[in-house]
Design a protein around this motif. Structure first.
Motif, PDB file in Angstrom:
ATOM      1  N   MET A   5       0.845  -1.183   0.000  1.00  0.00           N
ATOM      2  CA  MET A   5       0.000   0.000   0.000  1.00  0.00           C
ATOM      3  C   MET A   5       0.890   1.247   0.000  1.00  0.00           C
ATOM      4  SD  MET A   5      -3.047   0.670   2.616  1.00  0.00           S
ATOM      5  CE  MET A   5      -3.798   2.212   2.803  1.00  0.00           C
ATOM      6  N   THR A   6       0.587   2.171  -0.893  1.00  0.00           N
ATOM      7  CA  THR A   6       1.350   3.405  -1.004  1.00  0.00           C
ATOM      8  C   THR A   6       0.945   4.359   0.111  1.00  0.00           C
ATOM      9  OG1 THR A   6       1.354   3.136  -3.399  1.00  0.00           O
ATOM     10  CG2 THR A   6       1.921   5.302  -2.551  1.00  0.00           C
ATOM     11  N   PRO A   7       1.937   4.933   0.813  1.00  0.00           N
ATOM     12  CA  PRO A   7       1.579   5.883   1.881  1.00  0.00           C
ATOM     13  C   PRO A   7       0.956   7.144   1.300  1.00  0.00           C
ATOM     14  CG  PRO A   7       3.972   5.787   1.582  1.00  0.00           C
ATOM     15  CD  PRO A   7       3.370   4.745   0.680  1.00  0.00           C
TER      16      PRO A   7
END
Length: 144
Positions: free
Chosen positions: A1-3
Motif C-alpha cells: 500500500m502506497t503511503p
C-alpha cells in the motif's frame, strides 16, 4: 500500500516558497498580504480569519462607469457559467466607479498536500490573467 502524501497547513511562508518556485514576482502590500502586481491586475493571497479558507482575490485595474454595468454583468455571467474560477463580480466604489474582482477559494481546514496547493496556485494565477485577456476581447467585441 502506497503511503498517503503529507498534508500541510498553508501559510504565508509556504505560499511565498511556492511563488518563488513558480518564478512569480511578488511582494507584501501595506497590510502584509502577499500580492502579485501588474499594470492590469493585482492578485492577493489571503487566509481567512479562522485559518480554514485560502483565497486568491484579483482586483482588475480597469475602471468602469455605472452605465457599463449591464454589459459587464452579461459578460461576467457568461464567464462564471463557462468556467470554474475565478468567479468574477462587480464592486462599486463609494465614488460610483465599478471595478471587477475575481475570487478563487480553497478550504484548507483539514490541510492539503503541498503538490495540490502548488497546482492550485499556478492554475488560479494563470486563470486570473486569462480572465483579464478574455474580458478585454469580449468587451472589444461588444463595442464593435
Amino acid at each position: 500500500m502506497t503511503p498517503s502524501p503529507a498534508v500541510v497547513r498553508p501559510d504565508q511562508e509556504l505560499i511565498t516558497q511556492i511563488l518563488d518556485e513558480l518564478d512569480l514576482d511578488h511582494t507584501l502590500d501595506a497590510e502584509g498580504d502577499i500580492a502579485i502586481a501588474t499594470p492590469e491586475l493585482t492578485v492577493y493571497f489571503l487566509f481567512g480569519s479562522e485559518g480554514d479558507l485560502f483565497t486568491i482575490r484579483t482586483f482588475y485595474d480597469r475602471h468602469y462607469s455605472v452605465d457599463d454595468k449591464p454589459m459587464l454583468v452579461s459578460a461576467l455571467n457568461e464567464w462564471n457559467a463557462d468556467t470554474m474560477w475565478p468567479k468574477v463580480y462587480t464592486f462599486t466604489q463609494d465614488s460610483g466607479v465599478l471595478r471587477i474582482v475575481g475570487d478563487s477559494q480553497l478550504y484548507i481546514g483539514a490541510g492539503v498536500t503541498r503538490e495540490h496547493l502548488t497546482t492550485v496556485v499556478a492554475h488560479w494565477v494563470r486563470y486570473a490573467i486569462k480572465f483579464h485577456r478574455w474580458l478585454t476581447d469580449r468587451l472589444a467585441f461588444e463595442t464593435d
